[in-house]
Enzyme design. Structure first.
Site, short mmCIF file in Angstrom:
data_model
loop_
_atom_site.label_atom_id
_atom_site.label_comp_id
_atom_site.label_asym_id
_atom_site.label_seq_id
_atom_site.Cartn_x
_atom_site.Cartn_y
_atom_site.Cartn_z
N LYS A 1 0.84 -1.18 0.00
CA LYS A 1 0.00 0.00 0.00
C LYS A 1 0.88 1.24 0.00
CE LYS A 1 -3.83 2.16 2.58
NZ LYS A 1 -3.32 3.53 2.41
N ASN B 1 7.12 5.77 0.38
CA ASN B 1 8.40 5.06 0.41
C ASN B 1 8.76 4.52 1.79
OD1 ASN B 1 8.88 5.67 -2.38
ND2 ASN B 1 9.52 7.74 -1.75
N ARG B 2 7.72 4.31 2.61
CA ARG B 2 7.90 3.77 3.97
C ARG B 2 8.72 4.70 4.87
NH1 ARG B 2 4.47 1.36 1.73
NH2 ARG B 2 4.03 -0.88 1.84
N LEU B 3 8.89 5.95 4.48
CA LEU B 3 9.56 6.93 5.35
C LEU B 3 8.50 7.61 6.22
CD1 LEU B 3 12.24 8.55 2.99
CD2 LEU B 3 12.56 6.82 4.78
#
Length: 214
Positions: free
Chosen positions: A9, A191-193
């Site tokens: 996601k 970007n999962r940051l």
């Protein structure tokens, strides 16, 4: 075994920056709670996970409903004789967590639980529908029962016993107030940051604020 490695996601609905947060976590929680309530499309925004350390030494989590929050902390109600209630009495260090997927937000609260004053439990119990009151009385929560029919028969008997009279709060049922020591806010980002902001209570009643690596 089902492979879930392709379940992905993209998180891009909001951001959490130090330049736009208050100095204490209760105000930020209040803001997030009402944003989810107003715009998030979540049916039970007050649903939260309560994690305890059980008498058997294992952690256990379950979903309950938050019923009040203010500068003192977070309040929920339960059967004090339940597995959950006994665990909290033995070890009041617990964790609350909220996951509001529609807004890509999570809040994790570490705190100390204590029973609310009896008048607070009395007032809340009095506000409940009679069916919920009787359910709290008939259920020896977490205890083994022989069947569903056993519970329903006991409830039917209670309905007869209390017909037309005020239903009192049982002594074994009431509230817990969780005083927060640490509150972490998680906002999903691309970007999962992800944004993670942690508040930690200080001895002078202020809050230390840090950004954590995602």
């Amino acid at each position: 075994m089902k492979d879930l490695s392709d379940y992905r996601k993209t998180y891009d609905k909001s951001e959490l920056l130090e330049t736009s947060i208050p100095g204490d976590p209760i105000n930020l929680f209040n803001r997030w709670f009402h944003e989810v309530e107003d715009f998030g499309g979540t049916e039970e925004v007050n649903a939260m996970t309560v994690a305890t350390i059980g008498l058997d030494g294992f952690p256990k989590s379950r979903v309950v409903l938050l019923k009040k929050f203010n500068e003192e902390g977070f309040v929920f109600y339960t059967n004090y004789n339940s597995e959950k209630g006994k665990a909290i009495t033995a070890n009041p260090h617990i964790c609350l967590s909220f996951f509001w997927h529609s807004m890509e937000r999570q809040v994790i609260i570490k705190g100390i639980a204590q029973k609310t004053a009896e008048i607070i439990s009395d007032n809340y119990f009095a506000s409940r529908p009679d069916g919920s009151k009787l359910g709290a009385i008939v259920s020896n929560q977490s205890e083994v029962v022989p069947s569903r029919e056993y519970l329903e028969a006991n409830l039917k008997q209670l309905e007869s016993d209390f017909e037309g009279i005020v239903i009192p709060r049982p002594e074994h049922w009431g509230g817990f107030l969780v005083t927060p020591l640490e509150v972490e806010f998680w906002q999903g980002r691309p970007n999962r940051l992800h944004d993670r902001i942690r508040y930690q209570a200080q001895s002078d009643f202020s809050w230390k604020i840090d950004r954590l690596s995602p």
